[in-house]
Design an enzyme around this catalytic site. Structure first.
Site, PDB file in Angstrom:
ATOM      1  N   HIS A  24       0.710  -0.978   0.003  1.00 54.87           N
ATOM      2  CA  HIS A  24      -0.116  -0.006  -0.038  1.00 54.87           C
ATOM      3  C   HIS A  24       0.949   1.263  -0.102  1.00 54.87           C
ATOM      4  O   HIS A  24       0.589   2.086  -0.912  1.00 54.87           O
ATOM      5  CB  HIS A  24      -0.799  -0.050   1.242  1.00 54.87           C
ATOM      6  CG  HIS A  24      -1.700   1.274   1.313  1.00 54.87           C
ATOM      7  ND1 HIS A  24      -3.042   1.037   1.355  1.00 54.87           N
ATOM      8  CD2 HIS A  24      -1.498   2.532   1.634  1.00 54.87           C
ATOM      9  CE1 HIS A  24      -3.683   2.447   1.389  1.00 54.87           C
ATOM     10  NE2 HIS A  24      -2.702   3.333   1.770  1.00 54.87           N
ATOM     11  N   GLU A  25       1.807   1.335   0.752  1.00 56.68           N
ATOM     12  CA  GLU A  25       2.650   2.602   1.100  1.00 56.68           C
ATOM     13  C   GLU A  25       3.669   2.595  -0.168  1.00 56.68           C
ATOM     14  O   GLU A  25       3.623   3.674  -0.659  1.00 56.68           O
ATOM     15  CB  GLU A  25       3.430   2.436   2.473  1.00 56.68           C
ATOM     16  CG  GLU A  25       2.542   2.573   3.404  1.00 56.68           C
ATOM     17  CD  GLU A  25       1.697   3.792   3.605  1.00 56.68           C
ATOM     18  OE1 GLU A  25       2.229   4.963   3.047  1.00 56.68           O
ATOM     19  OE2 GLU A  25       0.556   3.823   4.002  1.00 56.68           O
ATOM     20  N   HIS A  28       1.802   4.259  -3.251  1.00 55.85           N
ATOM     21  CA  HIS A  28       1.829   5.638  -3.191  1.00 55.85           C
ATOM     22  C   HIS A  28       3.059   6.344  -3.662  1.00 55.85           C
ATOM     23  O   HIS A  28       3.240   7.356  -4.456  1.00 55.85           O
ATOM     24  CB  HIS A  28       1.546   6.294  -1.603  1.00 55.85           C
ATOM     25  CG  HIS A  28       0.003   5.886  -1.093  1.00 55.85           C
ATOM     26  ND1 HIS A  28      -1.062   6.406  -1.958  1.00 55.85           N
ATOM     27  CD2 HIS A  28      -0.276   5.575  -0.063  1.00 55.85           C
ATOM     28  CE1 HIS A  28      -1.836   6.215  -1.018  1.00 55.85           C
ATOM     29  NE2 HIS A  28      -1.594   5.586  -0.026  1.00 55.85           N
TER      30      HIS A  28
END
Length: 220
Positions: A24-25, A28
């Protein structure tokens, strides 16, 4: 309520959670780099190394407390990836894509875990450890997807909404960022998030993922 606190039970949940948060990170940061901002990349945050993203409270303590409490929703968070929105080629619209990259990665991961679950059951390789992990992978990723899409800054949904609103309304929404975490805590304690956001949207995405893997079910 979960009553099995063995190392195996912890691993069943910890492995998919670490993958879910790490990817997820990193997503980004990867999206930001593709759209013109190298900040996260230069700081080593576009990485699949969990140590780069783990937050002791959000990644470990909160999920563990939810598991032990038998919560129907599994949520957590990592250290936010730094993004310099001014460096994006089209800051307003590109910020939307950067924000969506994280939840989007969770949606894809949930599909993959569901596919693994279907294959394990369909091929009669019903090993409890692996099927439980696949199930946990689906639930963790759906939980993170839905929770992070709350339309309140600094959550991803708040970033998306801010990028889509006209400038004046966007600036007004952004001013809520310093209070966003406390607003969400209040909504959680009153049950609003669970009943009006987490539960219906989780069911929606679970249904959508089930539709997507339907061809796989027919094969296996």
């Amino acid at each position: 309520m979960i009553t099995d606190y063995s190392i195996q039970a912890v691993a069943i949940n910890a492995i998919p959670l670490i993958f879910a948060i790490t990817i997820h990170e990193a997503a980004h940061g990867y999206a930001a780099r593709q759209l013109g901002d190298n900040t996260a990349y230069m700081l080593g945050r576009v990485s699949l190394n969990p140590a780069k993203h783990i937050d002791p409270v959000g990644t470990i303590l909160i999920p563990l407390m939810l598991i032990l409490a038998g919560s129907p929703f599994l949520i957590g968070y990592a250290k936010p990836v730094p993004v310099n929105y001014g460096k994006l080629r089209k800051p307003k619209i590109d910020s939307v894509w950067v924000a969506l990259a994280g939840p989007g990665s969770n949606f894809i991961q949930a599909i993959i875990w569901m596919a693994i679950w279907v294959i394990l059951l369909g091929t009669r390789l019903d090993e409890p450890f692996f099927t439980s992990m696949a199930r946990a992978g689906v639930l963790w990723n759906i939980g993170l997807l839905v929770f992070n899409m709350l339309p309140i800054p600094p959550f991803d949904g708040g970033r998306v909404l801010s990028g889509l609103l006209p400038i004046r309304q966007s600036m007004a929404l952004d001013r809520l960022e310093r209070w966003g975490f406390f607003i969400v805590l209040a909504l959680m304690f009153t049950g609003v998030i669970g009943s009006l956001w987490m539960e219906p949207l989780s069911q929606f995405f679970l249904g959508l993922i089930n539709v997507i893997v339907t061809p796989l079910r027919l094969i296996f």
